[in-house]
Design a protein around this motif. Structure first.
Motif, PDB file in Angstrom:
ATOM      1  N   ARG A   1       0.844  -1.205   0.000  1.00 61.29           N
ATOM      2  CA  ARG A   1       0.000   0.000   0.000  1.00 61.29           C
ATOM      3  C   ARG A   1       0.878   1.253   0.000  1.00 61.29           C
ATOM      4  O   ARG A   1       1.891   1.316   0.686  1.00 61.29           O
ATOM      5  CB  ARG A   1      -0.896   0.005   1.230  1.00 61.29           C
TER       6      ARG A   1
ATOM      7  N   ASN B   1       0.798   7.394  -2.453  1.00 55.84           N
ATOM      8  CA  ASN B   1       0.925   7.795  -3.852  1.00 55.84           C
ATOM      9  C   ASN B   1       1.898   6.829  -4.525  1.00 55.84           C
ATOM     10  O   ASN B   1       3.097   6.871  -4.271  1.00 55.84           O
ATOM     11  CB  ASN B   1       1.426   9.234  -3.971  1.00 55.84           C
TER      12      ASN B   1
ATOM     13  N   PRO C   1      -3.430  12.760  -7.032  1.00 60.96           N
ATOM     14  CA  PRO C   1      -4.082  12.604  -5.726  1.00 60.96           C
ATOM     15  C   PRO C   1      -5.231  13.603  -5.584  1.00 60.96           C
ATOM     16  O   PRO C   1      -5.164  14.712  -6.118  1.00 60.96           O
ATOM     17  CB  PRO C   1      -2.972  12.927  -4.728  1.00 60.96           C
TER      18      PRO C   1
ATOM     19  N   TRP D   1      -6.023   8.805  -0.096  1.00 61.70           N
ATOM     20  CA  TRP D   1      -6.434   7.628  -0.846  1.00 61.70           C
ATOM     21  C   TRP D   1      -5.446   6.514  -0.559  1.00 61.70           C
ATOM     22  O   TRP D   1      -4.382   6.725   0.022  1.00 61.70           O
ATOM     23  CB  TRP D   1      -6.569   7.922  -2.313  1.00 61.70           C
TER      24      TRP D   1
ATOM     25  N   GLN E   1      -3.418   3.377  -2.437  1.00 61.08           N
ATOM     26  CA  GLN E   1      -3.053   2.774  -3.713  1.00 61.08           C
ATOM     27  C   GLN E   1      -2.234   1.517  -3.423  1.00 61.08           C
ATOM     28  O   GLN E   1      -1.338   1.533  -2.584  1.00 61.08           O
ATOM     29  CB  GLN E   1      -2.253   3.756  -4.558  1.00 61.08           C
TER      30      GLN E   1
ATOM     31  N   CYS F   1      -4.122  -0.971  -8.051  1.00 56.02           N
ATOM     32  CA  CYS F   1      -5.503  -0.625  -7.750  1.00 56.02           C
ATOM     33  C   CYS F   1      -5.519   0.613  -6.865  1.00 56.02           C
ATOM     34  O   CYS F   1      -4.651   0.789  -6.006  1.00 56.02           O
ATOM     35  CB  CYS F   1      -6.210  -1.775  -7.046  1.00 56.02           C
ATOM     36  N   ASN F   2      -6.515   1.446  -7.067  1.00 56.95           N
ATOM     37  CA  ASN F   2      -6.654   2.713  -6.374  1.00 56.95           C
ATOM     38  C   ASN F   2      -7.959   2.731  -5.577  1.00 56.95           C
ATOM     39  O   ASN F   2      -8.988   2.281  -6.071  1.00 56.95           O
ATOM     40  CB  ASN F   2      -6.675   3.830  -7.431  1.00 56.95           C
TER      41      ASN F   2
ATOM     42  N   LEU G   1     -10.282   5.492  -3.381  1.00 55.89           N
ATOM     43  CA  LEU G   1     -10.495   6.884  -3.016  1.00 55.89           C
ATOM     44  C   LEU G   1     -11.588   6.969  -1.962  1.00 55.89           C
ATOM     45  O   LEU G   1     -12.678   6.419  -2.157  1.00 55.89           O
ATOM     46  CB  LEU G   1     -10.909   7.679  -4.262  1.00 55.89           C
TER      47      LEU G   1
ATOM     48  N   GLU H   1     -13.290   2.201  -5.603  1.00 58.52           N
ATOM     49  CA  GLU H   1     -12.174   1.439  -6.175  1.00 58.52           C
ATOM     50  C   GLU H   1     -12.091   1.705  -7.672  1.00 58.52           C
ATOM     51  O   GLU H   1     -13.089   1.687  -8.379  1.00 58.52           O
ATOM     52  CB  GLU H   1     -12.379  -0.057  -5.940  1.00 58.52           C
TER      53      GLU H   1
END
Length: 170
Positions: free
Chosen positions: A11, A14, A34, A42, A44, A62-63, A65, A73
């Motif tokens: 994780r 950024n 961001p 968030w 990532q 995968c992101n 927010l 996602e």
């Protein structure tokens, strides 16, 4: 070494340094900036794989927010040639584990279960299958799926779904 011993999901606040080229390769878009005014940072996730020559490379991303009391996602992707490059035994182990995207979501699910739900917009059939294996369910909005972490009444779920759907694709 087994496939799981070679794959590490990490994780980042950024992950652009590691994941921007992968994101560009898959989506043909620049890596997302961001958010300027999110309620919290968030999250990532990048999946790194160690090849036989000890080279470590990013192979998945995968992101997530934050939005109200849910996570949005997006950007779930795996390097296009990754599976074709895997040696047979490792390829079988990877398939048996559900693949890189599923493993990213499993790690994220252990860490990002602090909100009511995750939401994602998914139009790709294979991606939808992976998401469904990870606990997502369809909503009454095309492409919008949800994974619930908290018990909610049908009415409350519906209200949350409508608020998220109003955002549009994310």
């Amino acid at each position: 070494q087994t496939f799981r011993e070679r794959l590490r999901v990490q994780r980042f606040d950024n992950a652009a340094y590691f994941a921007a080229p992968l994101f560009q390769e898959v989506f043909h878009q620049p890596f997302p900036d961001p958010p300027s005014r999110a309620s919290s940072p968030w999250a990532q996730y990048v999946a790194f794989f160690r090849w036989d020559d000890d080279r470590l490379g990013p192979v998945g991303f995968c992101n997530f927010l934050p939005y109200e009391d849910v996570w949005l996602e997006g950007g779930l992707c795996v390097r296009r040639d990754f599976y074709a490059r895997l040696p047979g035994l490792l390829s079988g182990e990877c398939r048996a584990a559900g693949g890189v995207a599923q493993m990213i979501m499993e790690v994220a699910g252990e860490e990002l279960n602090d909100r009511t739900a995750w939401f994602a917009y998914v139009g790709d059939t294979q991606s939808l299958k992976v998401c469904m294996r990870c606990g997502y369910e369809v909503t009454n909005h095309k492409y919008l799926i949800a994974r619930w972490f908290r018990e909610k009444s049908v009415e409350d779920k519906s209200a949350i779904i409508e608020r998220v759907a109003a955002i549009g694709p994310f």
